[in-house]
Design an enzyme around this catalytic site. Structure first.
Site, PDB file in Angstrom:
ATOM      1  N   LEU A  34      15.763  19.955  42.781  1.00 59.48           N
ATOM      2  CA  LEU A  34      16.709  20.345  41.737  1.00 59.48           C
ATOM      3  C   LEU A  34      16.046  21.292  40.744  1.00 59.48           C
ATOM      4  O   LEU A  34      14.901  21.081  40.324  1.00 59.48           O
ATOM      5  CB  LEU A  34      17.219  19.106  41.000  1.00 59.48           C
ATOM      6  N   GLY A  88      12.035  11.194  46.135  1.00 60.33           N
ATOM      7  CA  GLY A  88      11.360  10.779  44.916  1.00 60.33           C
ATOM      8  C   GLY A  88      11.611  11.789  43.818  1.00 60.33           C
ATOM      9  O   GLY A  88      11.780  12.988  44.084  1.00 60.33           O
ATOM     10  N   GLY A  89      11.665  11.350  42.553  1.00 57.81           N
ATOM     11  CA  GLY A  89      11.913  12.273  41.448  1.00 57.81           C
ATOM     12  C   GLY A  89      13.229  12.984  41.625  1.00 57.81           C
ATOM     13  O   GLY A  89      14.284  12.369  41.767  1.00 57.81           O
ATOM     14  N   ASP A  90      13.194  14.341  41.587  1.00 55.90           N
ATOM     15  CA  ASP A  90      14.412  15.139  41.782  1.00 55.90           C
ATOM     16  C   ASP A  90      14.426  15.803  43.146  1.00 55.90           C
ATOM     17  O   ASP A  90      15.026  16.861  43.324  1.00 55.90           O
ATOM     18  CB  ASP A  90      14.537  16.189  40.669  1.00 55.90           C
ATOM     19  N   GLU A  91      13.775  15.183  44.139  1.00 59.72           N
ATOM     20  CA  GLU A  91      13.698  15.753  45.488  1.00 59.72           C
ATOM     21  C   GLU A  91      14.555  14.923  46.449  1.00 59.72           C
ATOM     22  O   GLU A  91      14.481  13.692  46.465  1.00 59.72           O
ATOM     23  CB  GLU A  91      12.250  15.771  45.986  1.00 59.72           C
TER      24      GLU A  91
END
Length: 547
Positions: A423, A463-466
């Site tokens: 993102l 994970g995170g924005d992935e």
């Protein structure tokens, strides 16, 4: 009785023999019969002492009955003589038909053997035909009239009335009586065996009835479900009996369940599990349909009840409700394999699904330089940095594996596309509005990505924005079009708590292929995503400079 040749003497003796033989057949038990044999010798055959020696199962002979002397009975009753000593006696002396007479001048050698005997007393004979106190007369009892066959026992007699040795008629009467005694003893044994068999049968029947009643109560009143199903034939698997607990669990009366089998009630996805369980007589966990159409998780434990002659007869099934436990297990498994925020498959689940599509065996090209979907054993060596020794264990399970092959640039092939999404602008939203807003953005992005892909495609949060999308059966242009659709699905404003925020997305398209690991596939797509991100950032910077 001066002589046995007189007809009236023989007739009287015959009547006496007839009477004592009749008494033999009136005895009620084997012990009574044996005592009747001894008593008949004393009452009807003219001897003062008689002993019945009965063959035991081990072959030795036991003193089973004594008549004519209480002292002799106290001395000998219950004592045992070995079969060898008796065989020796039955081959000595004089043979009187089937009788064996051992005169005193030969019988002295028997004084030291183990056959029970009584001390001879009385006056010594004055004439050759008189009875000596040490004389022995034995009447073997055999299983057939000829005197052969199985030895049943031996009647020992002593002290003939009148003090003389039996004449021909007395000997014949004793032989006849021994034969009739053998028949009576055999019949008594048969009756005793039949009585024991009947008692045993009655006890077994009582035990069977008690067992059946115990089983019925245990079956009917068991707190968990129980069922009995047919095995073999046209009715194989049909339920013939169910208990109340199973009826309550499935919401169906027993009369309805008896028209079905478990295969009619099992979830379609669990039919194979049920068939394997029924065949093996084991246990399994599967879903059964309730009356309202819903399914309940149950644990089945099967026992094949077999008949020694006819083989398997029916299947006894214990059905336990495990809906609550299974729900907890599925929830734990889902939490272990899915992201807690978005509900998407997590990194571990993504790698598991990706690894399930590829194998360690690389794909070899054909004569034209193209790759085929199926590999043979001669294609192991075609790879970069491929070591067959290190990969031997991993290769063994893929002989019939359909290989995943990246589509070539020239051919219009299909492959497994791996779209890596990162993102754009998410960090600034997180920093400006807080993690609460950031979480809402991630949840909405996950929803939009899931809505934009096909059924069967995988959308996972790495994970995170992935995020990563797995889409099988796509060509290169198809993958590019999918990336555009996904990007367009993400960029519309996301509204949360009265404000609208926007995020962009950068996509990198990688291709999975056999001979690669899941990490290698993801790394390839990640690198392509960063190439695209730098390219787009460079384009935007160039536009700002040109403006």
């Amino acid at each position: 009785m001066d002589t046995e040749s007189e007809p009236y003497v023989r007739l009287a003796t015959l009547r006496q023999v007839h009477q004592v033989v009749a008494d033999l057949n009136c005895a009620r038990s084997l012990a009574d019969t044996l005592q009747a044999v001894a008593d008949g010798v004393v009452r009807g055959l003219g001897f003062e002492l008689a002993v019945v020696n009965l063959v035991r199962p081990d072959g030795d002979l036991v003193v089973a009955a004594v008549a004519g002397s209480a002292a002799a009975e106290a001395l000998m009753a219950g004592r045992v003589g070995s079969r060898a000593s008796w065989e020796r006696r039955l081959t000595m002396g004089e043979r009187w038909g089937t009788l064996r007479f051992i005169p005193h001048h030969e019988g002295w050698v028997l004084d030291g053997d183990d056959v029970p005997s009584w001390p001879g007393d009385g006056p010594l004979p004055r004439f050759p035909d008189e009875w000596h106190p040490e004389d022995r007369l034995l009447a073997p009892m055999h299983a057939n009239p000829a005197g052969g066959g199985e030895l049943i026992g031996v009647i020992s007699v002593d002290r003939p009335v009148g003090g003389r040795r039996p004449g021909p008629w007395g000997r014949e009467a004793l032989q006849m009586y021994a034969f009739q005694s053998a028949i009576a003893i055999s019949n008594a044994r048969l009756r005793a065996n039949m009585q024991r068999a009947l008692v045993r049968l009655e006890r077994e029947q009582q035990a069977l009835r008690a067992s059946e009643e115990s089983f019925r109560q245990a079956f009917e009143y068991a707190p968990s479900g129980m069922a009995i199903a047919e095995m073999g034939g046209d009715q194989h698997g049909k339920l013939v009996r169910t208990n109340d607990a199973l009826c309550r669990l499935l919401g169906r009366p027993a009369a309805v369940l008896r028209r079905h089998s478990f295969s009619d009630l099992v979830h379609p996805e669990d039919v194979g599990v049920l068939l394997r369980t029924s065949a093996e007589g084991g246990r399994a966990e599967l879903r059964l349909q309730r009356r309202d159409g819903s399914y309940v998780w149950v644990s089945l434990r099967n026992s094949v009840v077999a008949d020694t002659a006819d083989g398997p007869r029916f299947l006894l099934t214990h059905v336990e409700d495990i809906e609550e436990r299974k729900g907890r297990e599925l929830a734990l498994a889902h939490r272990a394999s899915h992201d807690s925020l978005t509900g998407l498959p997590n990194s571990a689940e993504l790698r598991a699904r990706l690894s399930g599509k590829i194998c360690a065996r690389p794909q070899a090209p054909d004569a034209d330089g193209h790759t085929a979907a199926h590999a043979g054993a001669d294609e192991f060596a075609y790879t970069y940095d491929y070591d067959p020794v290190e990969s031997a264990a991993r290769l063994s399970g893929f002989d019939h594996h359909t290989h995943t092959v990246p589509p070539s640039d020239e051919a219009d092939g299909k492959g497994l596309a791996v779209l890596f999404c990162d993102l754009d602008g998410f960090k600034s939203i997180n920093d400006r509005f807080g993690h609460h807003t950031g979480d809402a953005v991630l949840i909405e992005v996950a929803r939009r990505l899931t809505s934009a892909v096909r059924d069967g495609d995988t959308v996972a949060r790495l994970g995170g924005d992935e995020f990563v999308v797995l889409a099988d059966g796509l060509g290169r242009e198809d993958a590019e079009d999918l990336a555009v659709r996904l990007r367009n699905a993400i960029i519309p404003p996301i509204r949360f708590e009265g404000r609208a925020v926007r995020v962009g997305a950068s996509f990198g398209i990688g291709w999975a292929g056999c001979g690669m690991t899941a990490d290698e596939v993801l790394q390839s797509a990640d690198q392509r995503m960063y190439i695209e991100k730098r390219s787009r950032n460079g384009t935007r910077s160039h536009r700002r400079a040109a403006g």
